[in-house]
Design an enzyme around this catalytic site. Sequence first.
Site, PDB file in Angstrom:
ATOM      1  N   GLU A   1     -67.183   2.867 -18.006  1.00  0.00           N
ATOM      2  CA  GLU A   1     -66.714   3.529 -16.787  1.00  0.00           C
ATOM      3  C   GLU A   1     -67.858   4.231 -16.040  1.00  0.00           C
ATOM      4  O   GLU A   1     -67.875   5.456 -15.916  1.00  0.00           O
ATOM      5  CB  GLU A   1     -65.603   4.530 -17.102  1.00  0.00           C
TER       6      GLU A   1
ATOM      7  N   GLU B   1     -58.511  -0.965 -21.367  1.00  0.00           N
ATOM      8  CA  GLU B   1     -57.917   0.247 -21.940  1.00  0.00           C
ATOM      9  C   GLU B   1     -56.574   0.530 -21.296  1.00  0.00           C
ATOM     10  O   GLU B   1     -56.429   0.417 -20.082  1.00  0.00           O
ATOM     11  CB  GLU B   1     -58.789   1.473 -21.655  1.00  0.00           C
TER      12      GLU B   1
HETATM   13  C1  GAL Z   1     -61.155   6.346 -20.291  1.00  0.00           C
HETATM   14  C2  GAL Z   1     -62.366   6.235 -21.180  1.00  0.00           C
HETATM   15  C3  GAL Z   1     -62.007   6.358 -22.630  1.00  0.00           C
HETATM   16  C4  GAL Z   1     -61.051   7.477 -22.848  1.00  0.00           C
HETATM   17  C5  GAL Z   1     -59.845   7.264 -22.000  1.00  0.00           C
HETATM   18  C6  GAL Z   1     -58.789   8.315 -22.160  1.00  0.00           C
HETATM   19  O1  GAL Z   1     -61.526   6.853 -19.059  1.00  0.00           O
HETATM   20  O2  GAL Z   1     -63.058   5.044 -20.958  1.00  0.00           O
HETATM   21  O3  GAL Z   1     -63.184   6.546 -23.383  1.00  0.00           O
HETATM   22  O4  GAL Z   1     -61.666   8.681 -22.518  1.00  0.00           O
HETATM   23  O5  GAL Z   1     -60.219   7.266 -20.654  1.00  0.00           O
HETATM   24  O6  GAL Z   1     -57.681   8.066 -21.328  1.00  0.00           O
END
Ligand code: GAL
Length: 654
Positions: free
Chosen positions: A153, A305
């Site tokens: 990110e 994710e």
């Molecule tokens: C994303 C990030 C992850 C974790 C996640 C939590 O932004 O890539 O490492 O922090 O959010 O929602």
Amino acid sequence: MPGLSAATGGRILFGGDYNPEQWPEETWHEDVRLMKDAGVNSVTLGVFSWAKLEPHPGAREFGWLDTLMDLMRDSGIGVVLATPTSSPPPWMGRLHPDTLPVTEDGRTEWWGGRQHFSHSSATYRRYAAAITEDLAARYGGHPALTMWHINNEYCTFDHGDEAAAAFRRWLREKYGTLDALNTAWGTAFWSQGYDSWDGILPPRQPHYMKNPTQVLDFRRFTSDMLLECYVAERDIVRRHTPHIPVTTNFMPLWSGQDAWRWAEEEDVVSVDLYPDPRDPLGAQHGALVQDMTRSQARGPWMLMEQAAGPVNWRGVNHPKPRGLNRLWSLQAVARGADAVCYFQWRQSRQGAEKFHSGMVSHAGEEGRTFQEVKRLGADLARIGGHVTGSAIQAEVAVLHDWHAWWAGSQDGRPSSHVDHPDVLRAWHRALWEAHLTTDFAHPEHDLSAYRLVVVPQLYLLTDAAIDNLLAHVRGGGTLVCGFLTGIADEDDRVRPGGMDARLRELFGIRTLHEWWPLDAGETVACQSFTGSLWSEEIEAAEDAETIPYRGGELDGLPAVLRRGRAWYVSTLPEAEALRDLLAEIAAGAGVRPVLDGLPAGVEAVRRGDLLFLLNHGREPVTVEVPGSHRDLLSGSTPTDKVTLGRYGAAVLQP
Ligand code: GAL
């Protein structure tokens, strides 16, 4: 270049970020047992492992990662291996303060959190390249390796001295001469003319409003600098493993990166998506991000994710009600994902994210979260072979551009209530509710595949983009534009007449007299609907068809204009009205919804020869689908109708 199919091998990738360094080795074996139980076939290792891999400058501690890579190989689980460069170890900031980013008001962003690196720091880039080189050399030949994940990110800004020098270099390359820069930035205003490159700074906190073109160029520069960091690491891993695809994960609808540009540099486009389970428009937001990611990927993409349960970064963090995790995962697959992954595998017990869910929550194997993850794993295994690699056909494109967003979101505007992503969401939601399958496109992309092109708002349009829109209509396509479109050129200079003359001509706008932005909660009546946020005082050309405003200062003036196949909407119609308007325009353009007569809250998407039906409601519904089908999820063979339970889904094969 290898694509996502090189990593999927015909299956949907299922798994998530795995941070075993937070756990003792016994847990790793337990993890593998549960992963196999749930059908996990992919884990992302190493995202935040820099201090573990390089505990002191130049040291290398690979033993633990060797063990894990071998464990994954022996378990048949593929590894998406991350470069750890998004979170430098504390020693780096301590020994090299030049690696730390500085905010616009001069505050250093210290270590102790994450992402505390300056994209412009030569020292940071040197260390990042070295650890990437060594990871690629060590694991490039490892059989568990399926993909590279660069950084995480990318999102940092830097206003410090090294970034200032880099900004000047970037500007010199863009403008060549100071005269050209002074002209582009309009520095005649407020005595801002530069007599030396050395005088130019990132837009640090001034006394009063900033120069808008300086800010716009700084956004472009920041996206480019982060991209340089990505490309540098990508090129290293590619040199070692040309057959392994490379990705980095986007945040959804994030303003910091020109994702069109970035996607061109990725083998696999991936995104992180966290709609709020309580948001009544969560599914619509998901659909927007999925459509945008698929369009950037120009094909299948990776959901890198999502959360199996609650996140921990909202004010109140709601869990996902039973069935919602499965439903939103299947929605991603319907809209082109060939990978459904999570942050993270096992919920942490320490650290800032210990209350963020994992696929295995604190409740463990017996917990509802893991049980639902297991069920989803089985569902994805059932449909994977039928769906991976297949395409989605859309006849509608929504245009989006980061430069227009950056330029249109600055101080000193007619209304600070106009929020670019909100306007985009409102228009995409209308198309979603009309069951019209929609791609996204850049305003300079080839639009010939689309019958209908929709521009919710593009405040800045280049000449090439305007030519493209005109060519679309000339070529027989239909165009609908929302307000605040075509106002500025690429230097954020307002176009003569307050809106591009060719566009005004196209829509039948003779004169745009004034904008009448609306206060929060204020509405404006139109003949057949109510508008909010914005209205305009327009004098229409004689041959323009119009829907007028009713009452108030704009009474009788056009709210909507149409000239042939070109439509202009000068307010934000209420949700149902915008849906109906777009449905009508789409029908006129020959675009059909995926299915007719769908019950409210049911989403239908065709991917390849499969029809995905998704019930976003809490009540069961029956959907009429003519013909006989096989539901790949349940194995049933419904004829003419399908019943979907609460948050239920069907994947129908003819
Ligand atoms: C994303 C990030 C992850 C974790 C996640 C939590 O932004 O890539 O490492 O922090 O959010 O929602």
